[in-house]
Design a protein around this motif. Structure first.
Motif, PDB file in Angstrom:
ATOM      1  N   LEU A  66       0.843  -1.195   0.000  1.00  0.00           N
ATOM      2  CA  LEU A  66       0.000   0.000   0.000  1.00  0.00           C
ATOM      3  C   LEU A  66       0.878   1.245   0.000  1.00  0.00           C
ATOM      4  O   LEU A  66       1.975   1.250   0.553  1.00  0.00           O
ATOM      5  CB  LEU A  66      -0.918  -0.006   1.218  1.00  0.00           C
ATOM      6  N   ASN A  67       0.352   2.314  -0.593  1.00  0.00           N
ATOM      7  CA  ASN A  67       1.058   3.580  -0.642  1.00  0.00           C
ATOM      8  C   ASN A  67       1.026   4.201   0.761  1.00  0.00           C
ATOM      9  O   ASN A  67      -0.044   4.394   1.330  1.00  0.00           O
ATOM     10  CB  ASN A  67       0.389   4.504  -1.659  1.00  0.00           C
ATOM     11  N   PRO A  68       2.183   4.528   1.358  1.00  0.00           N
ATOM     12  CA  PRO A  68       2.182   5.088   2.712  1.00  0.00           C
ATOM     13  C   PRO A  68       1.492   6.454   2.801  1.00  0.00           C
ATOM     14  O   PRO A  68       1.004   6.838   3.859  1.00  0.00           O
ATOM     15  CB  PRO A  68       3.663   5.211   3.071  1.00  0.00           C
ATOM     16  N   GLY A  69       1.407   7.186   1.716  1.00  0.00           N
ATOM     17  CA  GLY A  69       0.742   8.493   1.732  1.00  0.00           C
ATOM     18  C   GLY A  69      -0.773   8.387   1.821  1.00  0.00           C
ATOM     19  O   GLY A  69      -1.451   9.356   2.175  1.00  0.00           O
ATOM     20  N   ASP A  70      -1.337   7.226   1.494  1.00  0.00           N
ATOM     21  CA  ASP A  70      -2.791   7.023   1.530  1.00  0.00           C
ATOM     22  C   ASP A  70      -3.247   6.371   2.835  1.00  0.00           C
ATOM     23  O   ASP A  70      -4.284   5.748   2.886  1.00  0.00           O
ATOM     24  CB  ASP A  70      -3.228   6.132   0.363  1.00  0.00           C
ATOM     25  N   ALA A  78      -2.536   0.707  -4.417  1.00  0.00           N
ATOM     26  CA  ALA A  78      -1.679  -0.433  -4.088  1.00  0.00           C
ATOM     27  C   ALA A  78      -0.843  -0.807  -5.301  1.00  0.00           C
ATOM     28  O   ALA A  78      -1.204  -0.523  -6.442  1.00  0.00           O
ATOM     29  CB  ALA A  78      -2.521  -1.623  -3.662  1.00  0.00           C
ATOM     30  N   GLN A  79       0.289  -1.459  -5.037  1.00  0.00           N
ATOM     31  CA  GLN A  79       1.161  -1.949  -6.091  1.00  0.00           C
ATOM     32  C   GLN A  79       1.446  -3.417  -5.818  1.00  0.00           C
ATOM     33  O   GLN A  79       1.649  -3.823  -4.676  1.00  0.00           O
ATOM     34  CB  GLN A  79       2.481  -1.194  -6.121  1.00  0.00           C
ATOM     35  N   TYR A  80       1.468  -4.218  -6.886  1.00  0.00           N
ATOM     36  CA  TYR A  80       1.840  -5.625  -6.772  1.00  0.00           C
ATOM     37  C   TYR A  80       3.327  -5.758  -7.084  1.00  0.00           C
ATOM     38  O   TYR A  80       3.792  -5.294  -8.112  1.00  0.00           O
ATOM     39  CB  TYR A  80       1.052  -6.495  -7.763  1.00  0.00           C
ATOM     40  N   THR A  81       4.060  -6.383  -6.199  1.00  0.00           N
ATOM     41  CA  THR A  81       5.476  -6.629  -6.429  1.00  0.00           C
ATOM     42  C   THR A  81       5.703  -8.134  -6.460  1.00  0.00           C
ATOM     43  O   THR A  81       5.147  -8.855  -5.623  1.00  0.00           O
ATOM     44  CB  THR A  81       6.342  -6.019  -5.312  1.00  0.00           C
ATOM     45  N   GLU A  82       6.473  -8.614  -7.430  1.00  0.00           N
ATOM     46  CA  GLU A  82       6.737 -10.038  -7.523  1.00  0.00           C
ATOM     47  C   GLU A  82       7.619 -10.456  -6.361  1.00  0.00           C
ATOM     48  O   GLU A  82       8.717  -9.946  -6.182  1.00  0.00           O
ATOM     49  CB  GLU A  82       7.376 -10.401  -8.862  1.00  0.00           C
TER      50      GLU A  82
END
Length: 171
Positions: A66-70, A78-82
């Motif tokens: 999750l984005n820490p600013g939100d 959100a971002q998916y990281t492998e």
């Protein structure tokens, strides 16, 4: 009394549906599984057919960050990281040769049961699940066991400049 019975039935149905909805928790949306199968058929001069089946199971799993600013927002980006990729390989063949092994004081002695005749070799551990297999005075191979207890030999061919892989099943 009927109202109480209806209320208890309704409560029971709501609890059952909540439990059913949470049952699929292990199957996350951020993972995938792919099975790649390769089948090779080779016909010999006498009409016999050799079937080689190679299969790879590729599992990918990613994490959601999750984005820490939100942090205080209702809808967060959100971002998916492998995170990890797992590849499992398996080989099978219609005329896969077999082996027997007997432990000795430094490793084990393995007998490869071939159509042309049996071959006895000394096998010594070299670490990380790999073994040095002495096939003769100048012919040494590296071998390891797969998850199906097949013994896989890998040897270097100087004529073709390639690695030759031979798979033996446990007898």
């Amino acid at each position: 009394m009927k109202t109480l019975q209806a209320l208890v039935t309704l409560t029971f149905m709501i609890c059952a549906s909540v439990n059913y909805a949470q049952e699929d928790e292990n199957k996350t949306k951020n993972s995938s599984e792919e099975i790649v199968t390769k089948i090779i058929r080779i016909k010999g001069p006498n009409g016999e057919e050799k079937v080689i089946k190679k299969q790879e199971v590729i599992k990918k799993k990613s994490q959601i960050k999750l984005n820490p600013g939100d942090e205080n927002k209702t809808n967060q980006s959100a971002q998916y990281t492998e995170d990890e990729v797992i590849v499992q390989k398996s080989h099978s063949s219609s005329d896969m040769e077999k082996y027997n092994k007997v432990s000795d004081d430094k490793g084990f002695v393995i007998t490869f049961l071939k159509k042309e005749g049996n071959q006895v070799s000394k096998v010594r551990p070299i670490g990380s699940g790999y073994y040095l297999v002495n096939m003769g005075e100048k012919d040494n191979c590296v071998g390891h066991f797969d998850k199906d207890k097949n013994f896989i030999l890998e040897a270097y061919d100087t004529k073709t400049d390639e690695i030759i892989t031979t798979v033996y099943q446990a007898n």
